[in-house]
Design an enzyme around this catalytic site. Structure first.
Site, short mmCIF file in Angstrom:
data_model
loop_
_atom_site.label_atom_id
_atom_site.label_comp_id
_atom_site.label_asym_id
_atom_site.label_seq_id
_atom_site.Cartn_x
_atom_site.Cartn_y
_atom_site.Cartn_z
N LYS A 220 -11.19 -0.36 10.19
CA LYS A 220 -11.02 -1.40 9.22
C LYS A 220 -11.47 -3.09 10.12
CE LYS A 220 -7.88 -0.40 5.70
NZ LYS A 220 -8.08 0.29 5.21
N CYS B 123 -4.82 2.31 -3.76
CA CYS B 123 -3.50 3.00 -3.43
C CYS B 123 -2.10 1.73 -3.38
CB CYS B 123 -3.47 2.98 -1.84
SG CYS B 123 -4.68 4.18 -1.44
N ASP C 70 3.38 -3.65 7.85
CA ASP C 70 2.14 -3.01 7.74
C ASP C 70 1.08 -4.23 8.38
OD1 ASP C 70 -0.48 -2.22 6.45
OD2 ASP C 70 0.58 -1.56 4.97
N GLN D 91 -4.24 -5.10 7.33
CA GLN D 91 -4.96 -5.92 6.75
C GLN D 91 -5.12 -7.15 7.33
OE1 GLN D 91 -7.92 -5.55 4.96
NE2 GLN D 91 -6.88 -3.26 4.07
N HIS E 183 0.77 -1.04 -0.22
CA HIS E 183 0.48 0.38 -0.12
C HIS E 183 0.71 1.29 -0.29
CE1 HIS E 183 -2.75 3.12 1.49
NE2 HIS E 183 -3.74 2.39 1.26
N1 PLP Z 1 -1.77 -0.43 4.40
C1 PLP Z 1 -2.76 -1.33 3.88
C2 PLP Z 1 -2.22 -2.61 3.55
C3 PLP Z 1 -3.90 -0.69 3.90
O1 PLP Z 1 -4.84 -1.19 3.17
C4 PLP Z 1 -4.30 0.61 4.57
C5 PLP Z 1 -5.62 1.58 3.88
O2 PLP Z 1 -5.95 0.71 3.28
C6 PLP Z 1 -3.28 1.40 5.21
C7 PLP Z 1 -2.31 0.76 5.19
C8 PLP Z 1 -3.57 2.68 5.56
O3 PLP Z 1 -4.46 2.65 6.38
P1 PLP Z 1 -5.08 4.02 7.46
O4 PLP Z 1 -5.95 4.64 5.98
O5 PLP Z 1 -5.85 3.65 7.82
O6 PLP Z 1 -4.23 4.59 7.52
#
Ligand code: PLP
Length: 405
Positions: free
Chosen positions: A219, A358, A193, A196, A116
């Site tokens: 999430k 993203c 990260d 998910q 992401h």
């Molecule tokens: N990393 C991953 C794998 C994600 O799916 C997301 C959000 O979709 C993020 C980071 C960013 O999360 P946030 O927008 O809640 O900071």
């Protein structure tokens, strides 16, 4: 209809809605909304500062929320859980507070091609700012991180390796322990990260072997605006704060200041108590279901969805087999643009995400500009899969020649 749907006021109130965008954000169960309302109605005050009982109660609610969330993500030392606005802020915290002091010209930062943007751009920008090399590890043909390539790519100049636990675009579950071992083998830090992963699996930070782990509350049935960064105590203590202000200081002199202990050093300003309370209630909700049951439920729906989708001519599913992914199915349908597909599905009450998720570097590697993505969670059921398949069939008829495989 899934009985669990009744726990979620928005879903209970809209029976025709098929919400298949939980990887973007989950719906919120009543218990989470109630917990937040209860906090604001009974215990709301600015914590840490007041000498009066109400402020002490707010402080206690915040402290209890941290202990509860720490237990959920498996970190025994709750002070090593920093509340942030979410995953993005958590990863930027590390890039800003750890990065410049530890990455210099000629060093390397390695990420994977699955990331992401939140776990890609902060490291890319850190590398650019510090004159370091930014290296992207390739993927295998079945969309896993290529561990052999990763072993070849890291070296004595590698300072940090960043990877996701679970891909938001494909649902791929990465081998976090091995990735952390590879990073540590060359003396680099391992940053994971978990945006998910935490909503879908029992994570167990203390047994994972990574140095930093980031996640988002929204999430995982919690409110928007709260998430966390977990780090190892020694690493967090060695880092300088990245934001300055109230709560994070020990003493402030005219010419210098000293810093509060963990976790406060990294939580400048008035903390987000109400959302922390909501997140703790979300942990209670998920634990009552059981995280093994959560994952099994999602994988069952993914298996069913991929079987049913395979019967649609011209539909291509991306990513690994159902038992190697969480509740995400990414796909394209012939030449129908994913945005057009999502618009037609919306007319049938089916909410999916369409776009690059993203993850533009990943889309480039897949050779597409966008995919459609259906993502399942605890409240999803077979009726949602039926509605998805029915609506895609309708879109194929609507788009006519563009939909010929
Ligand atoms: N990393 C991953 C794998 C994600 O799916 C997301 C959000 O979709 C993020 C980071 C960013 O999360 P946030 O927008 O809640 O900071």
């Amino acid at each position: 209809m899934s009985a669990r749907r009744q726990d979620f006021p928005l879903l209970a109130a809209t029976p025709g809605l098929h919400y298949l965008d939980s990887a973007a954000t989950s719906q919120k169960p009543r218990v989470v909304l109630d917990a937040m309302r209860d906090y604001y109605e009974r215990d709301n005050a600015n914590p840490h500062r007041g000498a009066y009982d109400l402020s002490a109660r707010a402080t206690e609610r915040y402290h209890a929320a941290r202990e509860r969330v720490a237990r959920f993500v498996g970190v025994a030392d709750a002070d090593c859980l920093i509340f942030t606005r979410g995953t993005t802020e958590a990863l930027n915290l590390v890039a800003t507070a750890w990065g410049p002091a530890n990455v210099g010209p000629g060093d390397e930062i390695v990420v994977t091609g699955l990331e992401h943007h939140a776990n890609f751009v902060p490291w890319q920008q850190l590398a650019l700012a510090r004159g370091a090399r930014f290296v992207v590890c390739p993927l295998t043909a079945d969309h896993h991180v290529d561990l052999d390539a990763m072993r070849r790519l890291v070296g004595p100049r590698t300072r940090l390796v960043a990877f996701s636990h679970v891909s938001n675009a494909l649902g791929t579950m990465n081998d976090v322990r091995t990735l952390a071992e590879i990073a540590h083998g060359v003396g680099a830090l391992a940053v994971c990260d978990g945006a998910q992963a935490v909503p879908h699996l029992r994570v167990g930070f203390d047994g994972l072997g990574v140095d930093f782990y980031a996640f988002s509350g929204h999430k995982m049935c919690g409110p928007m605006g709260i998430g966390g960064l977990i780090g190892r105590r020694a690493t967090l203590e060695a880092m300088s704060p990245y934001q300055f202000g109230g709560d994070m200081i020990e003493f402030v002199r005219d010419d210098h200041s000293t810093w509060n202990v963990l976790p406060h050093k990294f939580e400048a300003g008035t903390p987000n108590v109400g959302d922390a309370v909501g997140l703790a209630a979300a942990c209670d909700y998920l634990d009552a279901i059981g995280m093994d049951a959560v994952l099994a439920h999602e994988q069952g729906l993914v298996r069913l969805a991929t079987e049913r989708l395979a019967g649609i001519e011209g539909l291509r599913v991306y990513g690994p087999p159902a038992n190697q992914r969480s509740g995400v199915v990414s796909f394209t349908v012939s030449d129908i643009h994913p945005h057009d597909l999502a618009t037609v599905l919306d007319q049938d009450g089916v909410c999916i995400r369409a776009g690059h998720h993203c993850a533009q570097p990943l889309m480039r590697r897949l050779g597409v500009s966008a995919t459609a993505r259906a993502s399942f969670y605890v409240y999803s059921d077979e009726g949602d899969v039926d509605a998805l398949v029915r609506s895609i069939e309708r879109a194929k008829v609507l788009f006519g020649p563009a939909a010929v495989g």
